[in-house]
Design an enzyme around this catalytic site. Sequence first.
Site, PDB file in Angstrom:
ATOM      1  N   HIS A  77       0.816  -1.205   0.000  1.00  0.00           N
ATOM      2  CA  HIS A  77       0.000   0.000   0.000  1.00  0.00           C
ATOM      3  C   HIS A  77       0.859   1.268   0.000  1.00  0.00           C
ATOM      4  O   HIS A  77       1.624   1.498   0.949  1.00  0.00           O
ATOM      5  CB  HIS A  77      -0.868  -0.027   1.265  1.00  0.00           C
ATOM      6  N   ARG A  78       0.732   2.051  -1.039  1.00  0.00           N
ATOM      7  CA  ARG A  78       1.595   3.242  -1.246  1.00  0.00           C
ATOM      8  C   ARG A  78       3.072   2.813  -1.225  1.00  0.00           C
ATOM      9  O   ARG A  78       3.933   3.553  -0.744  1.00  0.00           O
ATOM     10  CB  ARG A  78       1.322   4.318  -0.200  1.00  0.00           C
ATOM     11  N   GLU A 135       0.827  -0.411  -4.744  1.00  0.00           N
ATOM     12  CA  GLU A 135      -0.336   0.468  -4.921  1.00  0.00           C
ATOM     13  C   GLU A 135       0.162   1.907  -4.949  1.00  0.00           C
ATOM     14  O   GLU A 135       1.009   2.283  -4.121  1.00  0.00           O
ATOM     15  CB  GLU A 135      -1.337   0.260  -3.780  1.00  0.00           C
ATOM     16  N   ASP A 144      -0.946   6.227  -5.687  1.00  0.00           N
ATOM     17  CA  ASP A 144      -2.009   7.230  -5.783  1.00  0.00           C
ATOM     18  C   ASP A 144      -1.584   8.273  -6.806  1.00  0.00           C
ATOM     19  O   ASP A 144      -0.518   8.885  -6.661  1.00  0.00           O
ATOM     20  CB  ASP A 144      -2.204   7.911  -4.424  1.00  0.00           C
ATOM     21  N   GLU A 175      -4.288   3.859  -8.281  1.00  0.00           N
ATOM     22  CA  GLU A 175      -5.492   4.540  -7.791  1.00  0.00           C
ATOM     23  C   GLU A 175      -5.554   5.952  -8.346  1.00  0.00           C
ATOM     24  O   GLU A 175      -4.610   6.742  -8.178  1.00  0.00           O
ATOM     25  CB  GLU A 175      -5.534   4.601  -6.254  1.00  0.00           C
ATOM     26  N   LYS A 229      -6.655   9.220  -7.557  1.00  0.00           N
ATOM     27  CA  LYS A 229      -7.031   9.886  -6.305  1.00  0.00           C
ATOM     28  C   LYS A 229      -7.722  11.214  -6.619  1.00  0.00           C
ATOM     29  O   LYS A 229      -7.159  12.070  -7.294  1.00  0.00           O
ATOM     30  CB  LYS A 229      -5.772  10.110  -5.453  1.00  0.00           C
TER      31      LYS A 229
HETATM   32  O1  G3P Z   1      -5.785   0.813  -2.246  1.00  0.00           O
HETATM   33  C1  G3P Z   1      -6.749   1.199  -1.356  1.00  0.00           C
HETATM   34  C2  G3P Z   1      -6.390   2.320  -0.471  1.00  0.00           C
HETATM   35  O2  G3P Z   1      -5.197   2.903  -0.887  1.00  0.00           O
HETATM   36  C3  G3P Z   1      -7.463   3.323  -0.421  1.00  0.00           C
HETATM   37  O3  G3P Z   1      -7.281   4.258   0.593  1.00  0.00           O
HETATM   38  O4  G3P Z   1      -6.705   6.481   1.417  1.00  0.00           O
HETATM   39  O5  G3P Z   1      -4.979   4.743   1.337  1.00  0.00           O
HETATM   40  O6  G3P Z   1      -5.775   5.768  -0.760  1.00  0.00           O
HETATM   41  P1  G3P Z   1      -6.131   5.355   0.647  1.00  0.00           P
HETATM   42 CA    CA Z   2      -4.493   4.590  -2.307  1.00  0.00          CA
END
Ligand code: G3P
Ligand code: CA
Length: 286
Positions: free
Chosen positions: A46-47, A73, A75, A147, A149
Amino acid sequence: MKRMMTILAASLAMTSFTGAAFAAEQGEAGKVISKQEQQKMVNIAHRGASGHAPENTMEAFHKGFEMKSDYIEIDVQMTKDGELVVIHDTTVDRTTDGTGKVGDLTLEEIRQLDAGSWFSENFTGERVPTFEEVVDEFRGKVGILIELKAPELYPGVEEKIANALIERNMATPNNNKIIIQSFNHESMKKSKELLPNLSHGVLTGGGWADVTEEQLAQFASYADYFNPTMSIVTDELVTDVHEAGMDIFPYTSRSQEQALRLFNLNVDGIITDYPEHVYHHPVKNS
Ligand code: G3P
Ligand code: CA
């Protein structure tokens, strides 16, 4: 078919990391998690591996790759001068030494910011990456969960992302190493029209705990993934998502216990700040 390919890719990616070390182990609820089940689980950093390095930086993405995640992942947002950059918040305030909205700053201005010091002085000098930089560095090495964003702030962002992928010949059928997702579902419908060969996902927050079969069927008309906040995930939701023909990647696991709970709920992948939690299972009640 896409689901099978994702599972196969995940299994191949994890084989070298897991080796023979992981025999059947026991999850928190006492359910035995077989080696086969562990290998099916898609591991999404994640990120990047953001528990170990500043989120959405090249260091975090390299860490996710080194830790054998199946996907990183990212954004994606757009600068004042129309360049695609990888950053989570719609301002630079929290994760850089600057201030202001991403959309009010030029790429040159954003590239001057330090995106690492807020996390640790060991990462001083990290920059906000461009989308192209991340894609060019990691394509062919690790999957990328892209993602969009706040795309409502950036008219034309879907086309820019589509063009960048098409130019690189990455929007081909069965390219299961690229998935595009957003909380903005209209944006995903638009992106699916631009990139019909690529998988798309709908992100959902806590308000979707009672999602209906009809709503899931509507999502499945353009999306392959239903990716909810982990707090709303139940056995029933997982079954309903699968019956609608989609996979489910909940977000965001930040502890071993959270990852184990998701394992036991039979999700398809786990979006985590700590990729190691998705491989290692403490043996409990033994
Ligand atoms: O990949 C899902 C997750 O990243 C969504 O929430 O706020 O971390 O972008 P957020
Ligand atoms: Ca995200």
